[in-house]
Every structure is written in structure tokens, then in C-alpha cells.
Design a protein around this motif. Structure first.
Motif, mmCIF file in Angstrom:
data_model
loop_
_atom_site.group_PDB
_atom_site.id
_atom_site.type_symbol
_atom_site.label_atom_id
_atom_site.label_comp_id
_atom_site.label_asym_id
_atom_site.label_seq_id
_atom_site.Cartn_x
_atom_site.Cartn_y
_atom_site.Cartn_z
ATOM 1 N N ILE A 185 1.014 -1.058 0.468
ATOM 2 C CA ILE A 185 -0.255 -0.539 -0.230
ATOM 3 C C ILE A 185 1.124 1.228 -0.208
ATOM 4 C CG2 ILE A 185 -1.891 0.838 1.717
ATOM 5 C CD1 ILE A 185 -2.530 -1.318 2.210
ATOM 6 N N ARG A 186 1.741 1.485 0.494
ATOM 7 C CA ARG A 186 2.490 2.114 0.672
ATOM 8 C C ARG A 186 3.070 2.561 -0.528
ATOM 9 N NH1 ARG A 186 4.610 3.729 5.525
ATOM 10 N NH2 ARG A 186 5.531 5.681 3.806
ATOM 11 N N ILE A 187 3.948 2.015 -0.960
ATOM 12 C CA ILE A 187 4.958 1.544 -2.520
ATOM 13 C C ILE A 187 3.657 2.340 -3.656
ATOM 14 C CG2 ILE A 187 7.011 0.156 -1.726
ATOM 15 C CD1 ILE A 187 5.802 -1.466 -3.890
ATOM 16 N N ARG A 188 2.387 1.978 -3.870
ATOM 17 C CA ARG A 188 1.819 2.141 -4.681
ATOM 18 C C ARG A 188 1.217 3.503 -4.253
ATOM 19 N NH1 ARG A 188 -1.101 -3.522 -3.634
ATOM 20 N NH2 ARG A 188 -2.244 -2.080 -2.633
ATOM 21 N N GLU A 189 1.226 4.227 -3.123
ATOM 22 C CA GLU A 189 1.119 5.192 -3.055
ATOM 23 C C GLU A 189 1.387 5.753 -3.493
ATOM 24 O OE1 GLU A 189 0.584 4.946 1.443
ATOM 25 O OE2 GLU A 189 -1.975 4.509 1.233
ATOM 26 N N ARG A 190 3.513 5.462 -3.214
ATOM 27 C CA ARG A 190 3.977 6.671 -3.813
ATOM 28 C C ARG A 190 3.869 6.901 -4.892
ATOM 29 N NH1 ARG A 190 8.369 9.061 -2.221
ATOM 30 N NH2 ARG A 190 10.507 8.914 -3.455
ATOM 31 N N ALA A 191 3.258 5.180 -5.936
ATOM 32 C CA ALA A 191 3.185 5.640 -7.106
ATOM 33 C C ALA A 191 2.448 6.458 -7.631
ATOM 34 C CB ALA A 191 3.135 4.083 -7.610
ATOM 35 N N VAL A 192 1.176 6.859 -7.005
ATOM 36 C CA VAL A 192 0.382 7.443 -7.676
ATOM 37 C C VAL A 192 0.832 8.927 -7.140
ATOM 38 C CG1 VAL A 192 -2.185 8.223 -6.587
ATOM 39 C CG2 VAL A 192 -1.970 6.201 -6.868
ATOM 40 N N ARG A 193 0.861 9.686 -6.070
ATOM 41 C CA ARG A 193 1.489 10.481 -5.950
ATOM 42 C C ARG A 193 2.776 11.222 -6.815
ATOM 43 N NH1 ARG A 193 2.292 8.777 -0.886
ATOM 44 N NH2 ARG A 193 4.068 8.652 -0.961
ATOM 45 N N GLN A 194 3.443 10.077 -7.722
ATOM 46 C CA GLN A 194 4.636 10.417 -8.691
ATOM 47 C C GLN A 194 3.797 10.051 -10.709
ATOM 48 O OE1 GLN A 194 7.825 8.110 -9.229
ATOM 49 N NE2 GLN A 194 8.621 8.315 -6.339
ATOM 50 N N GLY A 195 1.987 10.232 -10.291
ATOM 51 C CA GLY A 195 1.659 9.728 -11.864
ATOM 52 C C GLY A 195 1.871 8.822 -12.264
ATOM 53 N N LEU A 196 1.733 7.627 -11.383
ATOM 54 C CA LEU A 196 2.090 6.134 -11.881
ATOM 55 C C LEU A 196 1.388 5.372 -11.582
ATOM 56 C CD1 LEU A 196 6.414 6.408 -10.996
ATOM 57 C CD2 LEU A 196 5.102 6.944 -13.159
ATOM 58 N N LYS A 197 1.227 4.277 -11.866
ATOM 59 C CA LYS A 197 0.225 2.362 -11.378
ATOM 60 C C LYS A 197 0.705 1.652 -10.779
ATOM 61 C CE LYS A 197 -2.368 1.245 -13.960
ATOM 62 N NZ LYS A 197 -3.911 0.695 -15.082
ATOM 63 N N LEU A 198 1.101 0.903 -9.954
ATOM 64 C CA LEU A 198 2.095 -0.042 -9.772
ATOM 65 C C LEU A 198 0.867 -1.198 -9.300
ATOM 66 C CD1 LEU A 198 4.586 -1.223 -8.953
ATOM 67 C CD2 LEU A 198 4.338 -0.744 -6.526
ATOM 68 N N ASN A 199 1.307 -2.075 -10.233
ATOM 69 C CA ASN A 199 0.333 -3.402 -9.726
ATOM 70 C C ASN A 199 1.780 -5.021 -10.516
ATOM 71 O OD1 ASN A 199 0.067 -4.367 -12.543
ATOM 72 N ND2 ASN A 199 -1.101 -3.121 -12.805
ATOM 73 N N GLU A 200 -0.011 -6.118 -10.412
ATOM 74 C CA GLU A 200 1.804 -7.618 -10.440
ATOM 75 C C GLU A 200 2.355 -7.557 -11.630
ATOM 76 O OE1 GLU A 200 -3.359 -9.206 -10.439
ATOM 77 O OE2 GLU A 200 -2.105 -6.826 -9.848
ATOM 78 N N TYR A 201 2.159 -7.538 -12.389
ATOM 79 C CA TYR A 201 2.498 -6.911 -14.185
ATOM 80 C C TYR A 201 3.848 -6.043 -14.764
ATOM 81 C CZ TYR A 201 -1.830 -9.740 -14.556
ATOM 82 O OH TYR A 201 -2.869 -10.425 -14.939
ATOM 83 N N GLY A 202 3.297 -4.546 -13.560
ATOM 84 C CA GLY A 202 4.712 -3.236 -13.774
ATOM 85 C C GLY A 202 4.367 -2.136 -12.684
ATOM 86 N N LEU A 203 4.894 -1.703 -13.577
ATOM 87 C CA LEU A 203 5.348 0.583 -13.473
ATOM 88 C C LEU A 203 4.744 0.891 -14.450
ATOM 89 C CD1 LEU A 203 5.080 2.163 -11.055
ATOM 90 C CD2 LEU A 203 7.336 2.372 -11.505
ATOM 91 N N TYR A 204 3.571 1.807 -14.618
ATOM 92 C CA TYR A 204 2.813 2.015 -15.990
ATOM 93 C C TYR A 204 2.799 4.050 -15.295
ATOM 94 C CZ TYR A 204 1.822 -2.859 -16.778
ATOM 95 O OH TYR A 204 1.669 -4.213 -17.255
ATOM 96 N N GLY A 205 2.766 4.155 -17.001
ATOM 97 C CA GLY A 205 2.175 5.794 -16.533
ATOM 98 C C GLY A 205 1.089 5.875 -16.494
ATOM 99 N N ALA A 206 0.641 6.175 -15.289
ATOM 100 C CA ALA A 206 -0.991 6.327 -15.229
ATOM 101 C C ALA A 206 -1.501 6.707 -16.308
ATOM 102 C CB ALA A 206 -1.486 7.288 -13.434
ATOM 103 N N SER A 251 -0.280 7.684 -19.450
ATOM 104 C CA SER A 251 -0.090 7.312 -20.698
ATOM 105 C C SER A 251 0.132 5.329 -20.770
ATOM 106 C CB SER A 251 1.512 7.501 -20.980
ATOM 107 O OG SER A 251 2.535 6.440 -20.327
ATOM 108 N N GLY A 252 0.414 4.937 -19.675
ATOM 109 C CA GLY A 252 -0.071 3.862 -19.742
ATOM 110 C C GLY A 252 1.173 2.813 -20.551
#
Length: 575
Positions: free
Chosen positions: A266-287, A289-290
Motif C-alpha cells: 500500500i505504501r509503495i502504491r501510494e508513492r506511485a500514485v503521487r508520482q503519476g504512476l500505477k503499480l500492480n503485479e504486472y509492472g509500473l506504468y505511467g498512469a 500514458s499506460g
């Protein structure tokens, strides 16, 4: 795959438990317990042994050996079946409640008709136990606490059980050509002390044959789900195992996701969101651009989030994110940094292997030093004498020539009595290279008395290490109640190391206590408390617990060079 030895070990342990309940013959029951450990730790598989070979196992006499042979040839032991018929299954199950021994469990059955854990809980609730002779309010409260502990454990198993299952399954799966890599994840990878279910990940592009193989492995007793990329089974140990097949290019992101913990993720996903990113089990994406930014390795995913790689054992949301951002992550102790084992036993007391066999196995691990620490005489059941200990000291000295690269240390495990005194006088203790002092009885003293006894032991000039401080056995015995702040402060003040006992049934100190003691400036010894050659492999669990407590090489005395260790063991006394 699990060996026949494991089944026989369980059978002999049950035999010992039932003997304790029915006969009260502690020495006979202990003989079966010792034989169980001997069989479990024996390197050869019993399945191919005849009676003569079985009798060659240290600790296995004719009577026990004959029973083992009967079990291997017929699948049962008549004497065991007879004892089972005398005791309801629920009575033995009651002995799993921390604080309730076999004799008291049988008394509760005979006096109150209690024959199950649920019945025991009802008897506590109705206040029926306190009135029984030999019990009283204190015992009833201890049983109530044990019931709460058992309930909290749920269906979780000790890490050693889960690790054995996980590694056996992975060994089978890794033979498949469709798999490029395979690993366990989840709480097992984080080295948590108990495991609810096992998560396995494999990388591959053709999951169909992988799932077909997984669901038909010999260890599998029930298939819960059989899907295209995920299947779940129950093994013969009653443990649920989930297998996921993932694309090789997503390996790093998947390992982070399925390793957890949930709070860390949860902490690292929140960090990703604050950076305009999306993190899941498949990878780290631009929120927006995808576009895929990182996935193949854990390191690159963390780095893209602005973090250094965080070791799995730290991923519990206990400050690791803040430490990573500040550049303060510890350089965690590694198993290859340990230079020796400071708490082990031989067949002179309750171990099942000879001094020579234990030392030879230790030397094969590349240790710079190795201590044998058999029990002292105040633990009467071990039947130690001054003469036996002095004879062993001579044997250690004579054996040293065989190990030019490893220093043999002669030590002992002292018994801390109710007042904090230990075996032998100072003159006799001065002859040991080191001592480990442990509490083996008086587990229910008031917290003030428990604290005072352990501090008195630490203040003894010849006590170097306190073994398995809280005395707990995971799932079967509650920890001793102590004022840990006072104990940790005293350990730091007296220069007494606290043990992290690597046996997965103990892991004592536990990880939170390790971190707590570290803040006091305590030093630690990671030991196996080995009673067989096989037990020397348990160091991995002690190291995992030490890592979860944020320990570094400098915190652990048996990661130090011999000279530095010996200076510490002198506790400020002149050389």
C-alpha cells in the motif's frame, strides 16, 4: 519430497506424548522424543532400511527400533494403537494449548469429562477448572491465555514446515522445460515465523502443462482450483499452496506484489500514485500514458519509484520506506557472514549425534569456530556430572587437531533456577570458553520474579549468552512474561548477548523483540540450538528473524572474528 523419516518422527513424537499422558514416565517418554529427533535428523532415508540399519541410528534402541520397523513394514505400531484407544483424540489435541501439559489434560478428562479444545474453553468460561485440586485460578488463567494464543494462530504453520513444502514443490516444478524461473513469495519469503498459505510464482509462456503437473504432484491431496494461470491445492501437511504462472518480463513486479506485505505494498502504491504512476503485479506504468516503465526486476521497480531495493524481510511497513528515503536502510546480516554456531548439543546429553559428527558437519560449513554446549547438571533429566563434562573437555581438545581451520570451543548450556542462580561455582565455570544460560522451568512465576531471575543470571561474570529468552514454543508454549525493557537494558549493561534461537519452533527472540533490544544496544548470537547434524541447517531461520529485526553484521557476536568474540566473552575480565 518429504522423507519417510518425517512420518516416523511424527509417529514417535505422538508415542512420547501418549506415554506422558498415560504413564507419567518422563524418562521413557523422553527416550521416544530423543529417538524422534534422531530419526528426523538422520541423513539417510528410513524407507530403504532393515531393522539392523535402523538400530544403527544413534538414540534408537531395540524396543524403539522394532516399533519403527513394524511401522515401516505394516503401517502401524500395535502399542501405539492401544494407547490411542485409551485416550480420546481431543485430549491429545488439548495438549497443544500452551500452558496445558499432558497430565493436566488427562486429569481434566477424568474429573470434568473435558475431551476437546472446545470443551476446555467451555470449562474455563464456566469457571470449573479453578476449583479442581492441583489447578487453581492461576492455572485456569494460564489455560485461558493458551486458548487465546491457539485461536490467534488459526490455521498457520511454523515456517520450517511451510519451507519444506514449498521447496519440495519447487524442486518438482523446476524440472519442467516450460519454466524459466521459480520462487516462493508471500510471508514465507519475508521469513515470517508462521505461514498461512504458500505462494509460488513461476515464469513461463505456456502455463497449461505447468498447472497440469502442479495439481497432480504426489504431495497434493486436494485441488481447490485449477485455472489457466493460477491454481490452488492442499498438500498432505494440510497447507494450502497457490501457484501463479506469470510472464517472464513481469517477474520483478510480480515478486514485489506477491511478496507483500499488504501494508508495504500500500505504501509503495501510494508513492506511485503521487508520482503519476500505477503499480500492480504486472509492472509500473505511467498512469496517463499506460506505458510500461519497469517490471522485469524488483530493483528497477523500486528505483523508478525513487527507492533503493528493500530486502523482503524488511517489507512490513515498520519504517523501511522512511529509512530507504533517508538512505538509512541497514546492511542486513547474511548467513554467509556468520563465522560459527555458539549453541549446540551432542549425544552426551539430549543431542542425537556425536561430538565428532557435529564438529565435522560444522567444519563443512566453513565455520571459523564452533561451540558445543551440552546441558549442565541442574537440568536433572540430562544426567550431567562434573566428570562427564571434564571428559568432554578433553575430547574437544583432542579433536581440535582434526580441524585446523576451525576453533572448537567448549561451552555449556546452564540452567537458570527460580532465583537466577546457575549450575556450578565460578571456579568450575572459568574452565569453559563460553556459557549459554537458559530458563527451562518455573515458566509461570510473576513478571517481577521472572525479570529478576534473568537479570541476576546476566550479572554473573561467566554467563555470556541468554538462550531462548522467553522460552516460547510457537503454537505450543506461551512466552515467559518479562519486563523486557529492564531485561534489554541489563543485557546491554552487563555485556551479555541475547540469543536468536534459529529452530523454527522457537525463533526466540522474535523479530519485534530483536529490534527492541537493538535499540538498547544489545548484542546478539544467532544459534541453532542443534540437537542433530540436520539441525545445523536451521541457521537460515535465525538469520531471517535477525533480518526482520534490522540486525547488521556488527550486532551479531558470531559474525565477528574469533579474537573479537573472545574479548566479548570475557565480559570485561582480564585475559
Amino acid at each position: 519430497m518429504p522423507r519417510t523419516n518425517d512420518d516416523v518422527e511424527q509417529i514417535l513424537t505422538e508415542y512420547a506424548d501418549l506415554l506422558s499422558i498415560l504413564s507419567g514416565d518422563a524418562f521413557k517418554a523422553r527416550a521416544y522424543e530423543k529417538a524422534a529427533r534422531a530419526v528426523g535428523g538422520y541423513p539417510a532415508d528410513l524407507a530403504a532400511m532393515d531393522l539392523k540399519q535402523i538400530l544403527g541410528i544413534p538414540g534408537v534402541g531395540k524396543s524403539i527400533g522394532t516399533k519403527i520397523h513394524a511401522y515401516l513394514t505394516t503401517g502401524s505400531i500395535p502399542e501405539l494403537e492401544d494407547m490411542r484407544s485409551e485416550i480420546p483424540d481431543g485430549v491429545r489435541a488439548m495438549t497443544l494449548v500452551p500452558g496445558l501439559g499432558p497430565k493436566k489434560a488427562m486429569l481434566l478428562f477424568e474429573e470434568l469429562g473435558v475431551d476437546s479444545v472446545d470443551g476446555l474453553a467451555a470449562a474455563v468460561h464456566d469457571d470449573r477448572i479453578a476449583a479442581l485440586k492441583g489447578f487453581g485460578p492461576k492455572t485456569q488463567e494460564n489455560i485461558a491465555r493458551g486458548l487465546r494464543q491457539l485461536s490467534a494462530a488459526g490455521g498457520r504453520v511454523q515456517i520450517g514446515v511451510a519451507m519444506q513444502v514449498a521447496e519440495a514443490l519447487l524442486a518438482e516444478l523446476e524440472t519442467l522445460p516450460q519454466i524459466s524461473r521459480a520462487a516462493y513469495a508471500g510471508s514465507l519469503r519475508r521469513m515470517a515465523e508462521t505461514i498461512g498459505d504458500v505462494d509460488l510464482l513461476v515464469a513461463g509462456t505456456d502455463p497449461t502443462p505447468v498447472m497440469a503437473r502442479f495439481t497432480t504432484l504426489p504431495l497434493v491431496t486436494r485441488v481447490l482450483a485449477h485455472g489457466d494461470t493460477k491454481s490452488s491445492v492442499v498438500t498432505d501437511r494440510g497447507l494450502q499452496v497457490d501457484l501463479r504462472v506469470i510472464p517472464p518480463q513481469a517477474w520483478g513486479a510480480a515478486m514485489i506484489y506477491f511478496t507483500g506485505s499488504k501494508a508495504h505494498n500500500i505504501r509503495i502504491r501510494e508513492r506511485a500514485v503521487r508520482q503519476g504512476l500505477k503499480l500492480n503485479e504486472y509492472g509500473l506504468y505511467g498512469a496517463a500514458s499506460g506505458s510500461l516503465l519497469a517490471a522485469e526486476t524488483e530493483t528497477e521497480v523500486y528505483e523508478r519509484l525513487g527507492l533503493p531495493y528493500i530486502e523482503p524481510t524488511l517489507r512490513e511497513d515498520r519504517g523501511e520506506i522512511e529509512a530507504a528515503l533517508a538512505g538509512d536502510l541497514p546492511d542486513l546480516i547474511r548467513i554467509d557472514e556468520l563465522r560459527g554456531d555458539l549453541h549446540t548439543h551432542t549425544d552426551l546429553t539430549d543431542g542425537v549425534a556425536s561430538l565428532n559428527d557435529m564438529a565435522t558437519s560444522a567444519a563443512s560449513r566453513g565455520y571459523a569456530y564452533y561451540a558445543v554446549t551440552d546441558h549442565a547438571p541442574d537440568l536433572a533429566m540430562q544426567r550431567m556430572t562434573d566428570e562427564k563434562m571434564l571428559q568432554q573437555r578433553e575430547e574437544v581438545a583432542a579433536l581440535q587437531a582434526r580441524f585446523p581451520k576451525m576453533r572448537l570451543l567448549h561451552g555449556t548450556e546452564l540452567n537458570i533456577d527460580a532465583d537466577g542462580r546457575v549450575d556450578w561455582d565460578e571456579e568450575f565455570l572459568a574452565g569453559f570458553d563460553l556459557t549459554v544460560a537458559s530458563m527451562h522451568s518455573y515458566f509461570t512465576l510473576p513478571v517481577q520474579e521472572q525479570t529478576a531471575r534473568v537479570i541476576r543470571a546476566m550479572e554473573h561474570p561467566s554467563v555470556n549468552v541468554i538462550g531462548h529468552l522467553t522460552g516460547r514454543k510457537i503454537g505450543s508454549r506461551a512466552p515467559i512474561e518479562l519486563d523486557l525493557d529492564a531485561v534489554f537494558a541489563a543485557a546491554a549493561r552487563t555485556g551479555t548477548a541475547l540469543e536468536i534461537n534459529g529452530h523454527f519452533a522457537r525463533l526466540d527472540l522474535k523479530d519485534e523483540h530483536v529490534a527492541w533490544a537493538k535499540r538498547h544496544g544489545v548484542r546478539f548470537a544467532i544459534d541453532t540450538d542443534a540437537h542433530s547434524v540436520a539441525h545445523l541447517d536451521l541457521m537460515r531461520y535465525g538469520v531471517g528473524t535477525a533480518q526482520r529485526g534490522w540486525l547488521t553484521k556488527g550486532d551479531v557476536i558470531n559474525a565477528w572474528p574469533l579474537g573479537k568474540l573472545q574479548r566479548f566473552l570475557r565480559k570485561g575480565r582480564p585475559a
